[in-house]
Design a protein around this motif. Structure first.
Motif, mmCIF file in Angstrom:
data_model
loop_
_atom_site.group_PDB
_atom_site.id
_atom_site.type_symbol
_atom_site.label_atom_id
_atom_site.label_comp_id
_atom_site.label_asym_id
_atom_site.label_seq_id
_atom_site.Cartn_x
_atom_site.Cartn_y
_atom_site.Cartn_z
ATOM 1 N N UNK A 238 -3.276 -3.234 7.012
ATOM 2 C CA UNK A 238 -3.606 -2.164 6.008
ATOM 3 C C UNK A 238 -3.554 -2.854 4.648
ATOM 4 N N UNK A 239 -2.603 -3.586 4.179
ATOM 5 C CA UNK A 239 -2.354 -4.224 2.852
ATOM 6 C C UNK A 239 -3.085 -5.506 2.374
ATOM 7 N N UNK A 240 -3.628 -5.387 1.254
ATOM 8 C CA UNK A 240 -4.399 -6.543 0.798
ATOM 9 C C UNK A 240 -3.240 -7.389 0.256
ATOM 10 N N UNK A 241 -2.168 -7.027 -0.284
ATOM 11 C CA UNK A 241 -1.239 -7.809 -0.928
ATOM 12 C C UNK A 241 0.086 -7.369 -0.404
ATOM 13 N N UNK A 242 1.137 -8.077 -0.456
ATOM 14 C CA UNK A 242 2.480 -7.898 0.033
ATOM 15 C C UNK A 242 3.536 -8.097 -1.105
#
Ligand SMILES: Nc1ncnc2c1ncn2[C@@H]1O[C@H](COP(=O)(O)OP(=O)(O)OP(=O)(O)O)[C@@H](O)[C@H]1O
Length: 355
Positions: A238-242
């Motif tokens: 789901x995430x583009x960045x963490x």
């Protein structure tokens, strides 16, 4: 890429002496100098071990801070509006704006808290819950209007509007969680802060909830998501960045694939059971687990908070807070060891997470 949410140097503590009996009350510094940006259309994941401050940060970012939690410093802007931080933070305007909070909450930022589905009243049909929620934000709304709004939204998102007639016990856990997610975004907030929204769900329900959150973005119901979890691998979907959080601070922020498959910070590496490549031509070092436990936040260790558990700690790590160092495109890690090994590559230090 335009910035949707901008958190600057946020610190928040739980005051353990609310009565104010002591001049310097003890406090748990659950969030300490955190800066973070969320961009338009983006999902940023925030991950870390239990107790590292994820839920506290979620409360700050969603404007839902309540005593004994107090924001002691920082500023928050969402969709170009200053969001009041309880306690005022460092911005004197924030405290005087406090009466705007209910308006901002729901319309500018909405929160899907841990165990949100348990917020459903077992004695009320879902449609009554919807009416109560909407009426608290839109006092003039009629029952019929509230139900129509929810029904249209459910249909648009591919969920059966008939759930509105159900009592909570008639729905599965996964459906309840999806319904609460839909209800929490009925006012089309700019940002949704989701705190462990998939915990307690089976794998299929987890996937369906993630798909629903992505639909919110695709259908422009919301403009960005802060997704909090202790299940790092889940963020791949789901995430583009963490952003990786440790003991109240962000230690690494970067693109999802980089953080998951080429993590820089020793803590992230330990979390991922990853392989560190020290330098070209040198041996590889493998960290298998995160030994020890996170520090208490009443009196966290000086310098880098991870140093007592860090397999590559150096003397400086216990003396000085590490700066965030660029380790790649929009990828920072706050670590002295990384700073030493990436010297010349980045050359500059950066404000964590703001790239
Ligand atoms: N109401 C409270 N009063 C005092 N301390 C608190 C309170 N709530 C949380 N804390 C402390 O603040 C720190 C951060 O807690 P927080 O719940 O934000 O972490 P978390 O990463 O979300 O953990 P989890 O994944 O277990 O929910 C912890 O040390 C916790 O014990």
């Amino acid at each position: 890429m335009s910035v949707l949410l901008e958190a600057e140097h946020i610190s928040a503590s739980y005051l353990l002496d609310e009565a104010g009996a002591r001049e310097t009350p003890p406090c748990i510094r659950a969030v300490d100098d955190v800066s973070l940006e969320l961009h338009e259309g983006e999902v940023i994941g925030i991950a870390g071990e239990s107790g590292c401050g994820k839920s506290t940060l979620a409360m700050v970012l969603s404007g839902t801070v309540r005593p004994p939690l107090q924001v002691t410093a920082g500023r928050l802007r969402i969709a170009e509006q200053a969001v009041p931080l309880a306690g005022g933070g460092s911005d004197p305007r924030a405290a005087s704006d406090a009466d705007q909070t209910p308006l901002l909450r729901g319309r500018v930022v909405a929160m899907l808290p841990q165990g949100a589905m348990n917020a459903l009243n077992p004695t009320l049909r879902i449609r009554d819950f919807v009416f109560d929620v909407l009426r608290s934000h839109l006092p003039g709304i009629t029952r019929q209007e509230a139900i129509e709004r929810a029904s249209e939204r459910l249909e648009r998102l591919g969920l059966p509007p008939r759930v509105l007639s159900a009592y909570p016990h008639q729905l599965s856990g996964g459906m309840k969680q999806r319904v609460v997610a839909v209800v929490s975004t009925l006012l089309d907030p700019d940002v949704l802060v989701a705190d462990e929204p998939t915990s307690a769900l089976d794998v299929t329900s987890q996937r369906m909830l993630l798909a629903l959150l992505v639909s919110f973005l695709e259908q422009s119901i919301i403009r960005g998501i802060v997704f909090i979890t202790h299940e790092l691998p889940l963020l791949r979907y789901i995430a583009q960045r963490i952003a990786i959080m440790y003991a109240g601070q962000l230690v690494e922020v970067g693109p999802t694939d980089r953080v998951l498959f080429a993590p820089s910070h020793p803590y992230t590496q330990a979390l991922m059971h990853a392989t560190i490549v020290l330098e070209k031509g040198t041996r590889r070092q493998r960290i298998k687990t995160v030994g020890g436990a996170p520090p208490g936040l009443l009196s966290p260790p000086p310098g880098c908070r991870f140093h007592p558990r860090c397999p590559v700690a150096m003397p400086i790590c216990s003396q000085s807070v590490p700066p965030a160092v660029s380790v790649g495109e929009r990828h920072d890690a706050a670590c002295w060891w990384v700073a030493g090994h990436s010297a010349g590559e980045a050359g500059a230090t950066h404000d964590a997470a703001r790239r």
